[in-house]
Scaffold this active site. Structure first.
Site, PDB file in Angstrom:
ATOM      1  N   ARG A 140     -54.449  48.280  99.211  1.00 36.34           N
ATOM      2  CA  ARG A 140     -53.592  47.085  99.308  1.00 36.34           C
ATOM      3  C   ARG A 140     -53.758  46.380 100.655  1.00 36.34           C
ATOM      4  NH1 ARG A 140     -47.795  48.585  97.019  1.00 36.34           N
ATOM      5  NH2 ARG A 140     -47.634  46.308  97.032  1.00 36.34           N
ATOM      6  N   ARG A 189     -44.360  51.349  87.704  1.00 39.05           N
ATOM      7  CA  ARG A 189     -43.777  50.362  86.785  1.00 39.05           C
ATOM      8  C   ARG A 189     -44.663  50.137  85.560  1.00 39.05           C
ATOM      9  NH1 ARG A 189     -39.478  49.158  89.892  1.00 39.05           N
ATOM     10  NH2 ARG A 189     -39.887  48.650  92.066  1.00 39.05           N
ATOM     11  N   ASP A 207     -41.102  42.288  90.589  1.00 40.83           N
ATOM     12  CA  ASP A 207     -41.432  43.632  90.106  1.00 40.83           C
ATOM     13  C   ASP A 207     -41.184  43.791  88.607  1.00 40.83           C
ATOM     14  OD1 ASP A 207     -42.216  44.471  92.599  1.00 40.83           O
ATOM     15  OD2 ASP A 207     -40.238  45.234  93.145  1.00 40.83           O
ATOM     16  N   GLN A 226     -41.483  41.704 102.093  1.00 46.31           N
ATOM     17  CA  GLN A 226     -42.014  42.738 102.990  1.00 46.31           C
ATOM     18  C   GLN A 226     -42.518  42.098 104.278  1.00 46.31           C
ATOM     19  OE1 GLN A 226     -44.946  44.870 100.710  1.00 46.31           O
ATOM     20  NE2 GLN A 226     -43.432  45.799  99.371  1.00 46.31           N
TER      21      GLN A 226
HETATM   22  C1  S3P Z   1     -39.984  44.638  98.307  1.00 49.12           C
HETATM   23  C2  S3P Z   1     -40.605  43.430  98.207  1.00 49.12           C
HETATM   24  C3  S3P Z   1     -41.540  43.070  97.131  1.00 49.12           C
HETATM   25  C4  S3P Z   1     -41.493  44.067  95.981  1.00 49.12           C
HETATM   26  C5  S3P Z   1     -41.420  45.475  96.443  1.00 49.12           C
HETATM   27  C6  S3P Z   1     -40.193  45.697  97.309  1.00 49.12           C
HETATM   28  C7  S3P Z   1     -39.077  44.899  99.446  1.00 49.12           C
HETATM   29  O1  S3P Z   1     -42.858  43.040  97.659  1.00 49.12           O
HETATM   30  O2  S3P Z   1     -42.622  43.895  95.135  1.00 49.12           O
HETATM   31  O3  S3P Z   1     -41.357  46.358  95.339  1.00 49.12           O
HETATM   32  O4  S3P Z   1     -38.322  45.881  99.415  1.00 49.12           O
HETATM   33  O5  S3P Z   1     -39.094  44.104 100.401  1.00 49.12           O
HETATM   34  P1  S3P Z   1     -43.430  41.717  98.379  1.00 49.12           P
HETATM   35  O6  S3P Z   1     -42.586  41.433  99.532  1.00 49.12           O
HETATM   36  O7  S3P Z   1     -44.839  42.055  98.795  1.00 49.12           O
HETATM   37  O8  S3P Z   1     -43.393  40.653  97.320  1.00 49.12           O
END
Ligand code: S3P
Length: 450
Positions: free
Chosen positions: A129, A403, A327, A176
């Site tokens: 990733r 998932r 998600d 994130q």
């Molecule tokens: C999350 C943000 C999402 C999500 C992940 C959890 C978080 O990712 O897909 O399961 O807790 O901030 P992205 O910020 O990359 O979209």
């Protein structure tokens, strides 16, 4: 945990009505943040309802490596003795975040403005990733990162000394990335500003304010603007983690497509930045109601009531809803397979860089089970076969993605022939009680024949 042992194939057989009460585990996003912010506060943070999935356990272990005292008191009750903003110690060994993109990205942010060096790795999924989305803004703070080609793990981050706050406009809608910049901004001088053109989950902002940081959020023509004042002393908190809407999505979806079902999924967080799936399902004609809506710990919550819905219609999901259900596209694709007409999901290219390429994983798995799909880089279209119309009988490759595994097990509950996943092991990252819970409600899982 960088590997979870041998793959564990599992078959989901057509189930009778799903009935009863589905008590899903604590919210994964809030659980990670509780441990990380607890580690950055001075004193003891108490957490109840923590998700004890492998992703969060890996974050707990990481916080210990940075010097926090993290204690498991049993039954989802944990405490964290934090070291304060800027107080992280240099880990003695490599930090293994297992399967968790949220874990590694938030932790990188949290250490990037402290002058220590840490090396991060993860399982085969996480090592594929992209981390450039985190290391780019961290470089602006003065941190350095040395990873594999394409910004992949393993990666060593050398934290900045005396970082200065900055302004950063998110190039991708990602909570994130937003959270990593805010956590890095905690130990920077002055103000750190994040501009997000599309609103993503706002747990970090809510929780930072709860821990006593000075933070302002404003909605402007450019999007949401979040301003954080650096170098606060974070005060320890008592946190009751709400149940995870992203986990609730699985029993809810399974009930909608399985004849005769009637389920109650109590106490689910319905923060608008997370609840896009439920809005979409209702637009498709789902018999899904919010009972007893209330506020808990500053978050809207309700009990979800989901009943078998024979009249689901395919819809166009508005692309601007994607961040609030990012998600949930895999499980939405499963529900869409039982709707009449096609469901069009556009603006979803972020799905290609999740725990797996989720557009590809869903498309291939649905095709193997007799469902027609169309896809391009940024789009997934599912041609629904109506209630009871999915043939099933195929095997889905899950690519270390919890998932994807749960989605296809739900497909098997309502398909004509059993559906197999090649590996149910990754479900333990986010929903360790999925199999016993769904079995109690009426699902029927078994090792594949032969
Ligand atoms: C999350 C943000 C999402 C999500 C992940 C959890 C978080 O990712 O897909 O399961 O807790 O901030 P992205 O910020 O990359 O979209």
């Amino acid at each position: 945990m960088s590997s979870h042992g041998d793959p564990r194939p599992l078959t989901s057989h057509r189930s009778g009505p799903l009935t009863g009460i589905a008590e899903v585990p604590g919210d994964k996003s809030i659980s990670h943040r509780s441990l990380i912010l607890g580690a950055l506060a001075v004193g003891e943070t108490k957490i109840s309802g923590l998700l004890e999935g492998q992703d969060v356990l890996d974050t707990a272990k990481a916080m210990r490596s940075f010097g926090a005292e993290v204690t498991d008191h049993g039954g989802g009750n944990w405490s964290v003795h934090g070291v304060g903003v800027g107080g992280f110690a240099e880990p003695e060994n490599v930090i293994d975040c297992g399967n968790s993109g949220t874990g590694v990205r938030l932790i990188m942010g949290a250490m990037a403005t402290t002058p220590i060096t840490a090396t991060f790795t993860g399982d085969a999924s996480l090592r594929k990733r992209p981390m450039g989305r985190i290391t780019d803004p961290m470089a602006l703070f003065g941190a350095q990162a040395y990873g594999r080609t394409g910004g992949r793990l393993p990666m060593t981050v050398v934290g900045a000394r005396q970082a200065i706050g900055l302004s950063y406009r998110l190039p991708v809608a990602s909570a994130q990335v937003k959270s990593a910049v805010l956590l890095a901004g905690l130990n920077a001088y002055g103000e750190t500003t994040v501009i997000e053109p599309e609103a993503t989950r706002d747990h970090t902002e809510r929780m930072l304010a709860g821990f006593g940081a000075t933070l302002e959020t404003e909605t402007t023509a450019e999007g949401r603007v979040i301003r954080l004042t650096g170098q606060p002393e974070l005060r320890p908190q008592t946190i009751a983690v709400p149940r995870d809407p992203s986990s609730a999505a699985f029993p809810v979806a399974a009930a909608l497509i399985t004849e005769g079902s009637d389920l109650l999924v109590p106490n689910i967080g319905l923060n608008p930045t997370r609840a896009g799936l439920f809005t979409t399902l209702r637009e498709m004609g789902a018999d899904l109601t919010y009972e007893n809506p209330r506020e808990e710990g500053g978050e809207p919550v309700a009990d979800l009531r989901a009943r078998f819905s024979p009249d689901l219609k395919g819809i166009e999901v508005p692309p601007d809803r994607a961040p609030s259900m990012i998600d949930e596209y895999p499980i939405l694709s499963v529900v869409a397979s039982f709707a009449d007409g096609k469901t069009v999901m556009r603006g979803v290219k972020e799905l290609r860089v999740k725990e797996s390429d989720r557009i590809d994983a869903m498309a291939r798995g649905l095709e193997a089970n007799g469902v027609t799909v169309e896809e391009d880089e940024d789009t997934l279209i599912v041609h629904g076969l109506g209630p009871g119309g999915v043939p099933g009988g195929g095997t889905a490759a899950t690519h270390l993605d919890h998932r994807i595994a749960m989605s296809f097990l739900c497909l098997g509950m309502a398909a004509q022939a059993p559906v197999t996943v090649d590996d149910a092991g990754p479900i333990a990252t986010s929903f360790p009680i999925f199999e016993p819970l769904m079995t109690r409600l009426g699902a029927s899982f078994a090792e594949p024949a032969g």
